[in-house]
Design a protein around this motif. Structure first.
Motif, PDB file in Angstrom:
ATOM      1  N   ASP A  23      19.752  27.655  -7.806  1.00  0.00           N
ATOM      2  CA  ASP A  23      20.286  28.594  -8.889  1.00  0.00           C
ATOM      3  C   ASP A  23      21.614  29.336  -8.523  1.00  0.00           C
ATOM      4  O   ASP A  23      22.344  29.952  -8.970  1.00  0.00           O
ATOM      5  N   LYS A  24      22.055  28.991  -7.146  1.00  0.00           N
ATOM      6  CA  LYS A  24      23.252  29.404  -6.545  1.00  0.00           C
ATOM      7  C   LYS A  24      24.169  28.705  -5.752  1.00  0.00           C
ATOM      8  O   LYS A  24      23.607  27.493  -5.169  1.00  0.00           O
ATOM      9  N   ILE A  25      25.389  29.177  -5.480  1.00  0.00           N
ATOM     10  CA  ILE A  25      26.289  28.212  -4.627  1.00  0.00           C
ATOM     11  C   ILE A  25      26.910  29.265  -3.628  1.00  0.00           C
ATOM     12  O   ILE A  25      27.369  30.292  -4.090  1.00  0.00           O
ATOM     13  N   PHE A  26      26.750  28.612  -2.405  1.00  0.00           N
ATOM     14  CA  PHE A  26      27.229  29.600  -1.219  1.00  0.00           C
ATOM     15  C   PHE A  26      28.431  28.856  -0.621  1.00  0.00           C
ATOM     16  O   PHE A  26      28.557  27.839  -0.646  1.00  0.00           O
ATOM     17  N   THR A  27      29.214  29.659   0.209  1.00  0.00           N
ATOM     18  CA  THR A  27      30.142  29.086   1.293  1.00  0.00           C
ATOM     19  C   THR A  27      29.689  28.852   2.465  1.00  0.00           C
ATOM     20  O   THR A  27      28.829  29.797   2.809  1.00  0.00           O
ATOM     21  N   CYS A  28      29.840  27.937   3.192  1.00  0.00           N
ATOM     22  CA  CYS A  28      29.326  27.804   4.466  1.00  0.00           C
ATOM     23  C   CYS A  28      30.495  27.794   5.642  1.00  0.00           C
ATOM     24  O   CYS A  28      31.623  27.114   5.407  1.00  0.00           O
ATOM     25  N   SER A  29      30.166  28.469   6.698  1.00  0.00           N
ATOM     26  CA  SER A  29      31.529  28.435   7.562  1.00  0.00           C
ATOM     27  C   SER A  29      31.481  27.147   8.457  1.00  0.00           C
ATOM     28  O   SER A  29      32.406  26.858   9.382  1.00  0.00           O
TER      29      SER A  29
ATOM     30  N   GLU B 271      29.221  19.458  11.659  1.00  0.00           N
ATOM     31  CA  GLU B 271      28.645  20.499  12.422  1.00  0.00           C
ATOM     32  C   GLU B 271      27.005  20.363  11.907  1.00  0.00           C
ATOM     33  O   GLU B 271      26.198  20.838  12.731  1.00  0.00           O
ATOM     34  N   LEU B 272      27.153  20.590  10.526  1.00  0.00           N
ATOM     35  CA  LEU B 272      25.956  20.674   9.887  1.00  0.00           C
ATOM     36  C   LEU B 272      24.893  19.495  10.263  1.00  0.00           C
ATOM     37  O   LEU B 272      23.750  19.778  10.510  1.00  0.00           O
ATOM     38  N   GLU B 273      25.297  18.247  10.390  1.00  0.00           N
ATOM     39  CA  GLU B 273      24.776  17.184  10.724  1.00  0.00           C
ATOM     40  C   GLU B 273      23.983  17.316  12.177  1.00  0.00           C
ATOM     41  O   GLU B 273      22.794  16.892  12.421  1.00  0.00           O
TER      42      GLU B 273
ATOM     43  N   TYR C 259      19.712  22.504  -1.621  1.00  0.00           N
ATOM     44  CA  TYR C 259      19.506  21.193  -2.111  1.00  0.00           C
ATOM     45  C   TYR C 259      20.404  20.133  -1.464  1.00  0.00           C
ATOM     46  O   TYR C 259      20.179  18.969  -1.057  1.00  0.00           O
ATOM     47  N   PHE C 260      21.941  20.399  -1.524  1.00  0.00           N
ATOM     48  CA  PHE C 260      22.826  19.721  -0.883  1.00  0.00           C
ATOM     49  C   PHE C 260      24.145  20.663  -0.467  1.00  0.00           C
ATOM     50  O   PHE C 260      24.270  21.587  -1.124  1.00  0.00           O
ATOM     51  N   PHE C 261      24.803  20.123   0.554  1.00  0.00           N
ATOM     52  CA  PHE C 261      26.075  20.571   0.893  1.00  0.00           C
ATOM     53  C   PHE C 261      27.122  19.785   0.531  1.00  0.00           C
ATOM     54  O   PHE C 261      27.185  18.473   0.586  1.00  0.00           O
TER      55      PHE C 261
ATOM     56  N   ASN D 157      15.165  16.094   7.382  1.00  0.00           N
ATOM     57  CA  ASN D 157      15.330  15.813   6.161  1.00  0.00           C
ATOM     58  C   ASN D 157      16.484  15.943   5.463  1.00  0.00           C
ATOM     59  O   ASN D 157      16.445  15.363   4.323  1.00  0.00           O
ATOM     60  N   PHE D 158      17.638  16.383   6.226  1.00  0.00           N
ATOM     61  CA  PHE D 158      18.913  16.071   5.603  1.00  0.00           C
ATOM     62  C   PHE D 158      19.621  14.915   6.065  1.00  0.00           C
ATOM     63  O   PHE D 158      19.551  14.341   7.217  1.00  0.00           O
ATOM     64  N   MET D 159      20.204  14.564   5.033  1.00  0.00           N
ATOM     65  CA  MET D 159      21.009  13.229   5.323  1.00  0.00           C
ATOM     66  C   MET D 159      22.433  13.107   4.864  1.00  0.00           C
ATOM     67  O   MET D 159      22.354  13.179   3.494  1.00  0.00           O
ATOM     68  N   ARG D 160      23.439  12.387   5.309  1.00  0.00           N
ATOM     69  CA  ARG D 160      24.798  12.206   4.926  1.00  0.00           C
ATOM     70  C   ARG D 160      24.272  11.118   3.620  1.00  0.00           C
ATOM     71  O   ARG D 160      23.834  10.104   3.827  1.00  0.00           O
TER      72      ARG D 160
END
Length: 153
Positions: A76-82, A87-89, A61-63, A95-98
């Motif tokens: 339903d979950k929250i993960f950590t991202c390295s 970098e994700l951008e 859904y979002f970072f 379909n993802f936007m800041r």
């Protein structure tokens, strides 16, 4: 419209750059078409405690940043991202936007935005009670992209 192909040997991943004077329906349609040409569902490596998960990008859904960590929210979950947000951008599909200095959202999963003229606006997502905050600086750009996307163009 001018189309140019440049061949660059040793390139790790194909990259398509769209240069335009303004974001319009045809540009967004082209972006959506190109983004959909990948080989199946692209996944991100995300962590939860000591376990590594490979989560399809279209389920995120979002970072958001929290301290020094980047968190990825699914229904339903929250993960950590390295990865860092910048970098994700670079690697996330169109379909993802800041939506703020500290958040990136999946616009395909946005249900509504409750506008607040004096502070950040609340973004709600389909099938979830989660909320992300859209800063005033990003609100107009996000609203414009959502209007174009929701028209199905």
């Amino acid at each position: 419209m001018k189309v140019r192909i440049e061949i660059e040997e040793g390139l790790a991943e194909e990259e398509v750059i769209i240069r335009c004077g303004q974001l319009n329906d045809s540009v967004v349609s082209l972006q959506n078409y190109i983004s959909g040409q990948g080989n199946g569902k692209r996944c991100l490596s995300l962590q939860n405690a000591e376990t590594e998960f490979f989560v399809p990008m279209d389920e995120v859904y979002f970072f958001e940043t929290e301290g020094r960590e980047v968190l990825a929210h699914t229904a339903d979950k929250i993960f950590t991202c390295s990865h860092k947000l910048y970098e994700l951008e670079e690697i996330l599909p169109g379909n993802f936007m800041r939506i703020s200095k500290s958040s990136i959202a999946n616009l395909d999963l946005v249900y509504s935005i409750t506008r607040n003229l004096t502070a950040s606006s609340a973004m709600a997502f389909v099938g979830s009670n989660k909320r992300a905050m859209v800063s005033r600086a990003y609100f107009k750009a996000v609203a414009d992209r959502l209007k174009v996307r929701k028209l199905g163009l």
